[in-house]
Design an enzyme around this catalytic site. Sequence first.
Site, short mmCIF file in Angstrom:
data_model
loop_
_atom_site.label_atom_id
_atom_site.label_comp_id
_atom_site.label_asym_id
_atom_site.label_seq_id
_atom_site.Cartn_x
_atom_site.Cartn_y
_atom_site.Cartn_z
N LYS A 1 0.86 -1.09 0.12
CA LYS A 1 -0.03 0.09 -0.05
C LYS A 1 0.78 1.30 0.05
CE LYS A 1 -3.30 -2.85 0.06
NZ LYS A 1 -4.26 -3.29 0.83
C1 LIG Z 1 -5.17 -4.32 1.60
C2 LIG Z 1 -6.63 -4.21 1.49
C3 LIG Z 1 -7.49 -4.78 2.82
C4 LIG Z 1 -6.79 -5.31 4.01
O1 LIG Z 1 -5.82 -4.74 4.44
P1 LIG Z 1 -4.42 -5.62 5.14
O2 LIG Z 1 -3.90 -4.69 5.96
O3 LIG Z 1 -3.91 -6.64 4.18
O4 LIG Z 1 -5.39 -6.52 6.27
C5 LIG Z 1 -8.97 -4.26 2.61
N1 LIG Z 1 -9.35 -3.68 1.67
C6 LIG Z 1 -8.66 -3.40 0.48
C7 LIG Z 1 -9.41 -2.88 -0.63
C8 LIG Z 1 -7.43 -3.74 0.41
O5 LIG Z 1 -6.70 -3.28 -0.77
#
Ligand SMILES: *Cc1c(COP(=O)(O)O)cnc(C)c1O
Length: 396
Positions: A189
């Site tokens: 991210k």
């Molecule tokens: C990455 C992501 C999540 C979950 O995040 P984590 O930190 O991996 O648990 C939820 N929704 C979306 C759209 C994501 O891209």
Amino acid sequence: MPAMLPYGRQYIDDADVAAVADVLRGDWLTTGPAVEAFEAAFARAVDAPHVVACNSGTAALHLAMLALGLGPGDVALVPAITFMATANAARYVGADVAFVDVDPQTGLATPAHFADAIARAGGRARAMLPVHYAGRCAGPAELADLAARHGLSVVEDACHALGSFYGDGIPVGAARHAAMCTFSFHPVKTIAMGEGGAVTTRDPALAEKLRRLRSHGIERRPEAFFDTAAATAADGGVNPWYHELHEPGFNYRASDINCALGRSQLAKLPAFAAERRRLAALYDRSIASLAPVVRPLAPVAGCDPALHLYVVRIDFAALGTDRAAVMRALAANGVGTQVHYIPVDRQPYYRRLYGATPLPGAAVFYDSCLSLPLYYGMTDADVGRVVDALRTVARG
Ligand SMILES: *Cc1c(COP(=O)(O)O)cnc(C)c1O
């Protein structure tokens, strides 16, 4: 073969390493000052009064569902094109999921798509979870209007959209058109915490509930105690050890180690976001010559995205090949790609629960999408390499 370009990755510098090392040498590995400092910095970054850090984006979504009080009999409306965690969060609290179709040009669920899902939910819909897919905004103001008309709460899954703005310069995460917004700080991210997440809200009562549920559900506010006799000392004061459990929560706390990294990364958010915008614009110009076989996503009005993903739509049939062959050919040229996402309603778990939902936009989108490498630290030459590899593949 040149080094593989992944579709996304973290960027860690010496300041990040020093920030984590400082925590390791200090007194607090968790539940300490780095958590509060991260929350305060994040609140400034997205212009939200309340930020509750937690240990993943998935935990953030689960906390949001709990804070809304969603449960069995309720329906949460979730776009089919998202990471499965968005839908799973509703299931964790026993609510059902109604999958929402998306615009095949953008991958975003529009108010019209949500309205259709509200009708299908037959009066049981209680929450909408718009996903800012790839970092582009799903029309927060319009969705908030629709939700208000139907008495629904909105939780924006903003995991892709840290650094994006919409409308009149509103940062995604300000929660101006939602009860809560959720973020992930997984290394792919926009900022990395190792594992980490956050919920933002403008509602102090929701913030208090989120904090309580993040740490087992432990209640420490004397005014909320049920058993005042047990809570009260002989001198009339509150017993210093006393606390109560009214509703079990979870251990979803983010550690000081993770939050120190998050805060250090957040200091680079303006640079990260600017570079993602610049690289996306470079991609847009560079792939223009590959149209109509390879196209960028359609522009979204009123949104200034800091893209998490650079997604293109490819007409694989026109290429006389399929996506697997294209992905393998690109990988052979050192270009990593990924598919975001298999429509979540097609996962066997959801098929077993709800059967097949006709979602034609999601089907078209899924059949054509491919995420190309996009991350801070990529060079213009890397973008050139990706586009050259695509051009070679597109020529067959
Ligand atoms: C990455 C992501 C999540 C979950 O995040 P984590 O930190 O991996 O648990 C939820 N929704 C979306 C759209 C994501 O891209």
